[in-house]
Design a protein around this motif. Structure first.
Motif, short mmCIF file in Angstrom:
data_model
loop_
_atom_site.label_atom_id
_atom_site.label_comp_id
_atom_site.label_asym_id
_atom_site.label_seq_id
_atom_site.Cartn_x
_atom_site.Cartn_y
_atom_site.Cartn_z
N GLY A 117 -37.69 -41.77 34.73
CA GLY A 117 -36.72 -40.81 34.22
C GLY A 117 -37.01 -39.39 34.67
O GLY A 117 -36.43 -38.44 34.18
N THR A 118 -37.93 -39.24 35.61
CA THR A 118 -38.24 -37.93 36.17
C THR A 118 -37.04 -37.45 36.97
O THR A 118 -36.40 -38.24 37.64
CB THR A 118 -39.47 -38.03 37.11
OG1 THR A 118 -40.55 -38.58 36.36
CG2 THR A 118 -39.86 -36.68 37.67
N PRO A 119 -36.72 -36.16 36.92
CA PRO A 119 -35.59 -35.66 37.70
C PRO A 119 -35.78 -35.96 39.18
O PRO A 119 -36.86 -35.74 39.72
CB PRO A 119 -35.58 -34.16 37.44
CG PRO A 119 -36.41 -33.96 36.23
CD PRO A 119 -37.35 -35.11 36.14
N VAL A 120 -34.75 -36.47 39.81
CA VAL A 120 -34.83 -36.78 41.23
C VAL A 120 -34.22 -35.60 41.99
O VAL A 120 -33.06 -35.63 42.38
CB VAL A 120 -34.12 -38.11 41.56
CG1 VAL A 120 -34.28 -38.45 43.03
CG2 VAL A 120 -34.68 -39.23 40.71
N LEU A 180 -32.53 -41.31 51.01
CA LEU A 180 -33.11 -42.11 49.92
C LEU A 180 -33.11 -41.32 48.62
O LEU A 180 -32.78 -41.85 47.56
CB LEU A 180 -34.54 -42.54 50.28
CG LEU A 180 -35.27 -43.39 49.25
CD1 LEU A 180 -34.55 -44.71 49.01
CD2 LEU A 180 -36.69 -43.66 49.72
N LEU A 181 -33.43 -40.04 48.69
CA LEU A 181 -33.44 -39.19 47.52
C LEU A 181 -32.03 -39.10 46.92
O LEU A 181 -31.85 -39.26 45.72
CB LEU A 181 -33.94 -37.80 47.88
CG LEU A 181 -34.10 -36.85 46.70
CD1 LEU A 181 -35.40 -36.08 46.84
CD2 LEU A 181 -32.95 -35.90 46.63
N HIS A 182 -31.02 -38.88 47.76
CA HIS A 182 -29.65 -38.76 47.26
C HIS A 182 -29.16 -40.08 46.67
O HIS A 182 -28.48 -40.08 45.64
CB HIS A 182 -28.73 -38.31 48.38
CG HIS A 182 -28.90 -36.87 48.74
ND1 HIS A 182 -28.06 -36.20 49.58
CD2 HIS A 182 -29.83 -35.95 48.37
CE1 HIS A 182 -28.45 -34.95 49.72
NE2 HIS A 182 -29.54 -34.79 48.99
N ALA A 219 -30.89 -40.46 43.31
CA ALA A 219 -30.41 -39.50 42.32
C ALA A 219 -29.09 -39.95 41.72
O ALA A 219 -28.78 -39.62 40.57
CB ALA A 219 -30.27 -38.13 42.95
N SER A 220 -28.30 -40.71 42.47
CA SER A 220 -27.01 -41.15 41.96
C SER A 220 -27.11 -42.41 41.11
O SER A 220 -26.16 -42.78 40.43
CB SER A 220 -26.04 -41.39 43.12
OG SER A 220 -26.49 -42.46 43.92
N GLU A 221 -28.29 -43.07 41.11
CA GLU A 221 -28.49 -44.26 40.28
C GLU A 221 -28.73 -43.83 38.84
O GLU A 221 -29.39 -42.84 38.59
CB GLU A 221 -29.72 -45.05 40.75
CG GLU A 221 -29.56 -45.69 42.09
CD GLU A 221 -30.83 -46.40 42.53
OE1 GLU A 221 -31.79 -46.49 41.73
OE2 GLU A 221 -30.86 -46.86 43.67
#
Length: 90
Positions: free
Chosen positions: A31-34, A59-61, A64-66
């Motif tokens: 749950g850490t901010p991506v 991969l980050l983007h 982050a959308s998940e």
């Protein structure tokens, strides 16, 4: 032609990419901010590294959308929560 310096840079870049990928994969369930900064900090790389390497940024983007995974340490909600009692008329 491969040179020792070039080989070392490629190996270092590969190690950094692995650290970024691990940081992203562990951040999502925790749950850490991506965010770029949070992931770069967790992977011990500069945030520009994430931006310069398109695969890590993609991969980050995507991560982050998940939606964040539910934590198993939380107490689950009861199926039928208790109802609040109506207030007595005044």
């Amino acid at each position: 032609m491969n040179t020792p310096v070039g080989d070392g840079r490629r190996a270092d870049s590969s190690r950094r990419r692995q650290r970024v990928q691990i940081a992203i994969k562990t951040a999502v369930p925790d749950g850490t901010p991506v965010t770029t900064s949070a992931i770069a900090r967790a992977a011990s790389v500069d945030h520009t590294f994430v931006h310069r390497h398109r695969d890590t940024l993609d991969l980050l983007h995507a991560s982050a959308s998940e939606p964040a995974a539910r934590s198993t340490s939380c107490t689950p909600r009861p199926a039928n929560p208790p109802q609040a009692r109506p207030l007595a008329p005044r």
